[in-house]
Design an enzyme around this catalytic site. Sequence first.
Site, PDB file in Angstrom:
ATOM      1  CG  ASN A 195     -10.513   0.524   0.551  1.00 43.01           C
ATOM      2  OD1 ASN A 195      -9.247   0.908   0.243  1.00 43.01           O
ATOM      3  ND2 ASN A 195     -11.586   1.410   0.504  1.00 43.01           N
ATOM      4  CG  ASP A 236     -13.425   9.101  -2.079  1.00 39.17           C
ATOM      5  OD1 ASP A 236     -13.527   8.144  -1.250  1.00 39.17           O
ATOM      6  OD2 ASP A 236     -12.823   8.909  -3.082  1.00 39.17           O
ATOM      7  CG  ASP A 237     -15.794   6.051   2.301  1.00 36.79           C
ATOM      8  OD1 ASP A 237     -17.017   5.465   2.586  1.00 36.79           O
ATOM      9  OD2 ASP A 237     -14.911   5.144   2.921  1.00 36.79           O
ATOM     10  CE  LYS A 280     -11.391   6.544  -5.161  1.00 36.48           C
ATOM     11  NZ  LYS A 280     -10.856   7.759  -4.190  1.00 36.48           N
ATOM     12  CD1 TRP A 281     -14.975  -1.552  -7.660  1.00 34.19           C
ATOM     13  CD2 TRP A 281     -16.868  -1.407  -9.141  1.00 34.19           C
ATOM     14  NE1 TRP A 281     -15.719  -2.659  -7.661  1.00 34.19           N
ATOM     15  CE2 TRP A 281     -16.622  -2.803  -8.653  1.00 34.19           C
ATOM     16  CE3 TRP A 281     -17.781  -1.059 -10.108  1.00 34.19           C
ATOM     17  CZ2 TRP A 281     -17.485  -3.770  -9.122  1.00 34.19           C
ATOM     18  CZ3 TRP A 281     -18.624  -2.235 -10.376  1.00 34.19           C
ATOM     19  CH2 TRP A 281     -18.467  -3.543  -9.942  1.00 34.19           C
ATOM     20  CG  ASP A 282     -11.855   2.198  -2.855  1.00 31.23           C
ATOM     21  OD1 ASP A 282     -10.839   1.443  -3.153  1.00 31.23           O
ATOM     22  OD2 ASP A 282     -11.787   3.318  -2.159  1.00 31.23           O
ATOM     23  CD1 TRP A 294      -2.855   1.754   0.578  1.00 34.43           C
ATOM     24  CD2 TRP A 294      -1.567   2.239   2.369  1.00 34.43           C
ATOM     25  NE1 TRP A 294      -3.365   2.950   0.946  1.00 34.43           N
ATOM     26  CE2 TRP A 294      -2.481   3.415   1.975  1.00 34.43           C
ATOM     27  CE3 TRP A 294      -0.493   2.641   3.081  1.00 34.43           C
ATOM     28  CZ2 TRP A 294      -2.430   4.480   2.607  1.00 34.43           C
ATOM     29  CZ3 TRP A 294      -0.659   3.629   3.738  1.00 34.43           C
ATOM     30  CH2 TRP A 294      -1.572   4.958   3.552  1.00 34.43           C
ATOM     31  CG  ASP A 310      -5.010   5.402  -0.891  1.00 32.65           C
ATOM     32  OD1 ASP A 310      -5.811   5.830  -1.895  1.00 32.65           O
ATOM     33  OD2 ASP A 310      -5.321   4.596  -0.168  1.00 32.65           O
TER      34      ASP A 310
HETATM   35  C1  GLA Z   1      -9.228   4.118  -0.422  1.00 29.48           C
HETATM   36  C2  GLA Z   1      -8.991   4.753  -1.748  1.00 29.48           C
HETATM   37  C3  GLA Z   1      -9.123   6.336  -1.303  1.00 29.48           C
HETATM   38  C4  GLA Z   1     -10.334   6.632  -0.874  1.00 29.48           C
HETATM   39  C5  GLA Z   1     -10.727   5.745   0.613  1.00 29.48           C
HETATM   40  C6  GLA Z   1     -11.960   5.988   1.029  1.00 29.48           C
HETATM   41  O1  GLA Z   1      -8.169   4.095   0.394  1.00 29.48           O
HETATM   42  O2  GLA Z   1      -7.789   4.444  -2.478  1.00 29.48           O
HETATM   43  O3  GLA Z   1      -8.926   7.087  -2.527  1.00 29.48           O
HETATM   44  O4  GLA Z   1     -11.382   6.577  -1.898  1.00 29.48           O
HETATM   45  O5  GLA Z   1     -10.580   4.452   0.397  1.00 29.48           O
HETATM   46  O6  GLA Z   1     -12.254   5.096   2.012  1.00 29.48           O
END
Ligand code: GLA
Length: 731
Positions: free
Chosen positions: A482, A368-369, A478-480, A201, A550
Site C-alpha cells: 500500500n 481482509d485487513d 490477498k497480498w497487498d 490511485w 480500489d
Molecule cells: C488496499 C486494498 C484494499 C484493502 C485495503 C486494506 O487499499 O486495495 O482492497 O485490502 O488496502 O487496508
Amino acid sequence: MAITFDQVSKTFYLDGKNITYAFFINEWNYAEHLYFGKTIGHDDLRFIRSMGGLSALAVIPGEIRPRDTWWRMDSYHVFPSELTFYGSGDYRESAVLAEDIQGVRVSELLYVSHEILPEKPAICGMPSMKGGETLVVHLQDKYNGFGCDLYYTVYEDADVVARRAVYRNNGAEPLTLRRAYSFAFSLMDQEYDCITLHGTWARERRIDKTPMHHGVFSIDSKRTTSSAVLNPFLALARKGATEEHGDVYGVSLVYSSSFVLKAEGVNDGRTLITGGINDFDFSWKLEPGTCLETPEAVLAYSNEGVGGMSRCYHDAYRRYLINDRFADQPRPLVINNWEGTYFKFNTEKLKALADGVAGTGIDTFVLDDGWFGVRNDEYSGLGDWFVNTQKLEGGLKDIIDHVHGLGMRFGLWFEPEMVSEDSDLFRAHPDWAIGAPGRPRCRTRLQFMLDLTRKEVRDYIVDAINKVLRENEIDYVKWDYNRNVTESWSVGREPERQAEFAHRYALGVYDLCERIVNANPHIFFEGCAGGGARFDPAMLAYFPQIWTSDDTDAEERTKIQYGTSLVYPLSSMSCHVSAVPNHQTKRITDLKTRTEIAHLGPTGYELDSSTFTDADREEIRNSVQAFRSIEALLYQGDLYRTENPMEGNYFGLMVVSKDKKQGVLTAYRRTLIANEDPAVLKVRGLAPEKKYYVPELELTLQGSTLMGVGLPAKFKPADFQTLVFHFLAQD
Ligand code: GLA
C-alpha cells in the site's frame, strides 16, 4: 526451428507465429538490427542498409580510412542497433554505460559467438516468460573485460520476442554499471504515436497517445515499484493505426521496480527503443566474475492495430507467463469483507457475512485487513502476523471452520512488505524499516516499508507468513502493498552500493514470492497494491489475478478495465461488485450494471452481505451462474475492444472463443441523451461464414451480417446502463 542463422550473411532470423525479427553481425562485428514486423522470407536483408547522411559523425574508434573514403558513414551511431553503448561515437540513448576503476566510460560491445538453446533458461532471481527457443549472442568489449549476453526468445505459437541482457565482468578489476537496460532495437522511421498507460490511485491505466518527435520520449517510475502512475509498457503505433488496423509495436517489461522505457527520434530519421531498470538513482558494482541479469522485455508486433497487439500479449502471457495451474482455470468467486466492514468486525459479524452468501455459488470468503496484531485502524499492527484474539475470539480456526462448513474456501489478507511504527516488529527491529541515517521517514499511509534487500528481514517475513499458512487451513491469500519506498538506504551496505537499492528491492519481492507463493502451491494468491498500483507482468507470474483498482464504481471501471486490457488479459483483472453509493465516487448505479461490468474479469463481491435478503441471494445466484457460463470464454478467448469509454459515451468489450463457436459482447452507455438516435454497437471477431444464435434478439444471423450491421444499442432509458449479447454458433 524458430531461430535460424545464415552463415553467409551472418543474419539471425527469429520467427514467431506471424512475425519475423532479424538482425545481423556487420563488418565491425556489431549486432545490427534489420527488421521487426510481419513474417517475411529469409532473404539477405542487407540491401536495405543505408549509408547514413553526410554529417559530422564519429567514425569507428581507431579506424584509419583510406583518403578517398573519408565520407563513408561507418559509425556506431548509424547502425540500427540491438544494444547501444556509450563513449565510442554513438550519441543516441545508450542501453548500457559501464565505468572502469580509472573512470573510463567507453564501451565497444561486439559479437564474439552465439548459441541457440531449445528451451529458455530461467532468469536467476526474477520471473520471466517460460519455454521458447532462445538465442544467446555473446558480446565482448574490444578493450576490457566487460561482456554482455543478449537473450532472444521466440515462440512458434505467439507473436512476441522476449529480450533481456546479462552484463558480465569477465575482467580482473571491478566495473560499475551506471545504466543497464534490457534491450534496444530500431524502427526505420518516426511515423509513430507513443501509447502509454498512466494513472493514479483509483484511476489506474488511462490511455495516453503522444506523437513521436525528435529527441527522447520517455516514461519511468522512480518509486521502487512499477506503479499506477505509469505502467511498464510502451507501444508505438504507426500514424493512422487504429484499434483494428495498422502496425503496432509493444514493449512490456516483466519488472516490478523503478523502470524506464524510451523511444528516441534520432537525427538519422529512425526510432530507437530501449529501456529496463531505471538508471536514475542506480548503479551496480560488478566484481570480476559476476554478472547482472536484467529484467525481460516482451516485444510484440501486430498489423491488426492496438487490438491485435493486445491479443498478442494476452495469448503470450496466458500461455507462457501466468502460472499454468491457474491461467485459464475457473477462479474463486469471492465475498471480501473490506468495504462491508473495514476494520470493524468480530467473529460473529464475519460469520454473518459468510452466511449471507451461502448457497449462492460464491465459493470463497476473504478476510481482509485487520485480523492480526493490534490492528483496529491504519495506525498499528502491520508486521505482527499473529491473530488478534480480541477481535476474533475463537482465533482464525473458528471462522475458518465456519466458512469451510458452509462449503466455501477461506482467504486471508497480508501486507508482507510493511511494518507499522506501532507494532511489536518495529519495536524489536527499528532498523528493519527502510530509512536513511539522520533523516525522518515518510509515514505514508501511516506505515513504513521493510528492507527486503536484507536476507534476515525476508527470512522473518517468510517464516511469519508461512507459519500462519501452515497452522490454518487457508485456501486463498490477498497480498497487498500500500505505499512506495522513500529514503531508500540499507543498513550494512557499502555507500557505493546504496544505489543498487531499487533493483535489490525487486529481487527481494521476488524472493518472498518464491518462498511464500510458490512454496504453497495449494493456495491461490491474488496480488494487490492499494488497488492496481503494481499491476505488471512480473507480478502476474506469481499472482494469476491482481486487484485492478480500489475504485469499483462501474463507470470508472469501464475506463480502468479497458486501459488495463491493452496489455493484460481479462483473466488477470479482479473485479468486485460493491455497494452504492460507491465508496470512491458516491455514484449510484444499478446492481445489473455493476454486476455485468464486474463479469469482465474474475468476479467477486465486496459489501455487507449479512443484510442480504432471499431475493438478493436469488439475484446473486443467477448472476454467479451467468458468470460461470462465460468464464472460460473470457479467460481463453480473443478480446476485441469495440467502444472506447475514454473517447465517447459508450464502452464495449467483446470476447470470441478461439474456435469462433461462442462470443459475448458487454456494452455500456454512460448517460442517457435526450432525443438521441439509438447507436449501433460494433460486433467483432466472429467467423463471417458461421451462423450465430443471439438469444437476446431471439435471432440467428450470419457472422458477416452481425459484424457488418452491428447491434441496436437499446439500453434502458437511464444513465449507466449495460447490455450483454451472447453469440452461439449453430454449425
Ligand atoms: C488496499 C486494498 C484494499 C484493502 C485495503 C486494506 O487499499 O486495495 O482492497 O485490502 O488496502 O487496508
